[in-house]
Design a protein around this motif. Structure first.
Motif, short mmCIF file in Angstrom:
data_model
loop_
_atom_site.label_atom_id
_atom_site.label_comp_id
_atom_site.label_asym_id
_atom_site.label_seq_id
_atom_site.Cartn_x
_atom_site.Cartn_y
_atom_site.Cartn_z
N ASP A 139 0.84 -1.21 0.00
CA ASP A 139 0.00 0.00 0.00
C ASP A 139 0.87 1.25 0.00
O ASP A 139 0.57 2.23 -0.71
CB ASP A 139 -0.92 0.01 1.24
CG ASP A 139 -1.99 -1.07 1.18
OD1 ASP A 139 -2.23 -1.63 0.09
OD2 ASP A 139 -2.58 -1.35 2.24
N ARG A 142 2.37 1.95 -3.38
CA ARG A 142 1.34 2.47 -4.28
C ARG A 142 1.08 3.95 -3.99
O ARG A 142 0.94 4.77 -4.91
CB ARG A 142 0.06 1.66 -4.12
CG ARG A 142 -1.12 2.13 -4.96
CD ARG A 142 -2.32 1.21 -4.77
NE ARG A 142 -2.62 0.95 -3.38
CZ ARG A 142 -3.26 1.81 -2.57
NH1 ARG A 142 -3.64 2.99 -3.03
NH2 ARG A 142 -3.51 1.48 -1.32
N LEU A 143 1.04 4.30 -2.71
CA LEU A 143 0.79 5.70 -2.34
C LEU A 143 1.97 6.59 -2.70
O LEU A 143 1.78 7.74 -3.12
CB LEU A 143 0.49 5.79 -0.83
CG LEU A 143 -0.90 5.28 -0.44
CD1 LEU A 143 -0.99 5.10 1.07
CD2 LEU A 143 -1.99 6.25 -0.91
N ARG A 146 1.60 7.37 -6.14
CA ARG A 146 0.49 8.30 -6.34
C ARG A 146 0.92 9.75 -6.13
O ARG A 146 0.43 10.65 -6.79
CB ARG A 146 -0.66 7.93 -5.38
CG ARG A 146 -1.95 8.68 -5.62
CD ARG A 146 -3.04 8.15 -4.73
NE ARG A 146 -4.31 8.84 -4.96
CZ ARG A 146 -5.42 8.58 -4.29
NH1 ARG A 146 -5.44 7.65 -3.35
NH2 ARG A 146 -6.52 9.26 -4.55
N VAL A 147 1.84 9.96 -5.19
CA VAL A 147 2.32 11.33 -4.93
C VAL A 147 3.63 11.61 -5.67
O VAL A 147 4.30 12.61 -5.41
CB VAL A 147 2.46 11.62 -3.41
CG1 VAL A 147 1.13 11.47 -2.71
CG2 VAL A 147 3.52 10.73 -2.76
N GLU A 150 7.94 7.48 -5.85
CA GLU A 150 8.37 6.09 -5.73
C GLU A 150 9.88 5.95 -5.72
O GLU A 150 10.42 5.05 -5.07
CB GLU A 150 7.73 5.22 -6.83
CG GLU A 150 8.03 5.67 -8.26
CD GLU A 150 6.98 6.59 -8.84
OE1 GLU A 150 6.43 6.25 -9.90
OE2 GLU A 150 6.71 7.64 -8.23
N ARG A 167 4.59 15.77 0.66
CA ARG A 167 3.91 14.74 -0.13
C ARG A 167 3.96 13.38 0.56
O ARG A 167 3.00 12.62 0.52
CB ARG A 167 4.52 14.67 -1.54
CG ARG A 167 4.07 15.83 -2.42
CD ARG A 167 4.51 15.62 -3.86
NE ARG A 167 5.89 16.00 -4.07
CZ ARG A 167 6.65 15.56 -5.08
NH1 ARG A 167 6.17 14.69 -5.94
NH2 ARG A 167 7.89 15.99 -5.21
N ALA A 171 0.77 11.11 1.81
CA ALA A 171 0.67 9.66 1.59
C ALA A 171 0.51 8.93 2.91
O ALA A 171 -0.25 7.95 3.02
CB ALA A 171 1.91 9.17 0.84
N VAL A 201 -0.79 17.50 -5.97
CA VAL A 201 -1.24 16.25 -5.33
C VAL A 201 -2.62 16.45 -4.72
O VAL A 201 -3.51 15.60 -4.85
CB VAL A 201 -0.23 15.78 -4.26
CG1 VAL A 201 -0.80 14.65 -3.42
CG2 VAL A 201 1.07 15.33 -4.92
N GLU A 204 -5.31 16.47 -7.27
CA GLU A 204 -5.57 15.12 -7.76
C GLU A 204 -6.49 14.35 -6.80
O GLU A 204 -7.32 13.54 -7.21
CB GLU A 204 -4.24 14.38 -7.95
CG GLU A 204 -4.35 13.06 -8.70
CD GLU A 204 -4.47 11.87 -7.77
OE1 GLU A 204 -5.18 10.92 -8.13
OE2 GLU A 204 -3.88 11.88 -6.68
N LEU A 205 -6.35 14.63 -5.50
CA LEU A 205 -7.18 13.97 -4.49
C LEU A 205 -8.59 14.55 -4.43
O LEU A 205 -9.52 13.86 -4.02
CB LEU A 205 -6.55 14.13 -3.10
CG LEU A 205 -5.23 13.42 -2.83
CD1 LEU A 205 -4.72 13.80 -1.45
CD2 LEU A 205 -5.39 11.91 -2.94
N GLN A 208 -12.17 12.89 -4.79
CA GLN A 208 -12.07 11.45 -4.56
C GLN A 208 -12.32 11.14 -3.09
O GLN A 208 -12.51 9.99 -2.71
CB GLN A 208 -10.68 10.93 -4.96
CG GLN A 208 -10.38 11.10 -6.44
CD GLN A 208 -9.02 10.55 -6.80
OE1 GLN A 208 -8.56 9.56 -6.22
NE2 GLN A 208 -8.34 11.18 -7.74
#
Length: 263
Positions: A139, A142-143, A146-147, A150, A167, A171, A201, A204-205, A208
């Motif tokens: 998880d 993946r987060l 998303r921000v 990675e 950021r 997350a 960021v 983007e959220l 949602q």
């Protein structure tokens, strides 16, 4: 134990504040604040420094205690039960359980300095939600993607810029799968060139999830908010859509505020 002021069940209402009052000594910081926020709504709270914006946000997850009124999140009163018309503070275990449903991003990033970006995000899911380490790592990765971080998974906070740290903090809050996200001036401690990456960021959220954002970023309010709430002297002076508020504010105090910040 009675809860006679509890709102009627409505799963679309995530936050309901009713006549909330908060004092610091004799200073009346929040004065009869009432506000309702619906599922996936983005509410941006604006106002001058000292208007009570951040205090109100902190009351929503009981980081600050209220003196009177009620705050419900997901239909449950936050931080208190009520007996004979008096607020009785809840026990720490119940308050912690309620806070687990509410993500909060602060002005300062508050990352654990001895943990990597990945470990910072995994910490609460593993130790609070008791999620298996392998699942929490999946998880968290993946987060981070998303921000957009990675590649920074094994970096420590002191190896990250302010914008990158914030950021990671976002997350980390998302890792608890909250139903509500609170942002307390999340860009105010950042250098100007880093503000955009954090706002991107957040945009983007937006929509949602349910978000309440205290900010001075007018561009974000215009672009992402469903509703703008303007506070001054501990009261809600005016609220409306970004178009309504920025184009045609109804209150003289709102017009003065906008004239000072937009010119």
């Amino acid at each position: 134990m009675t809860d006679k002021f509890a709102p009627k069940p409505d799963s679309s209402v995530i936050v309901q504040a009713e006549k909330v009052n908060k004092f610091f000594g004799k200073l009346h910081v929040l004065n009869n604040i009432s506000l309702e926020v619906r599922q996936n709504e983005v509410v941006v709270i604006l106002g001058p420094s000292g208007s009570g914006k951040s205090t109100f946000l902190r009351c929503i997850n009981h980081l600050e205690k209220i003196n009177s009124g009620h705050i419900y999140v997901n239909g449950h009163m936050i931080g208190y039960s009520e007996r004979n018309g008096k607020l009785i503070e809840d026990n720490e275990a119940n308050i912690s359980r309620q806070r687990a449903e509410i993500g909060m991003v602060f002005q300062r990033f508050n990352l654990f300095p001895h943990l990597t970006a990945l470990e910072n995000i995994m910490e609460a899911p593993v130790h609070v939600r008791k999620i298996a380490t392998a699942q929490a790592r999946e998880d968290a990765e993946r987060l981070l993607a998303r921000v957009g971080l990675e590649a920074k998974r094994n970096q420590y906070p002191n190896q990250l810029s302010g914008g990158q740290q914030q950021r990671v903090a976002i997350a980390r809050a998302l890792a608890m799968k909250p139903t509500l996200m609170l942002f307390d001036e999340p860009t105010s401690a950042l250098d100007p060139e880093m503000i955009g990456e954090v706002l991107d960021v957040m945009k983007e959220l937006a929509h949602q999830m349910t978000m309440i954002v205290v900010s001075h970023e007018m561009g974000f309010a215009k672009a992402a908010a469903d509703r703008v709430v303007f506070m001054d002297y501990g009261q809600i002076v005016e609220q409306g859509t970004p178009d309504e508020f920025f184009s045609n504010p109804k209150e003289e105090r709102s017009r003065l505020f906008l004239s000072q910040i937009l010119h």
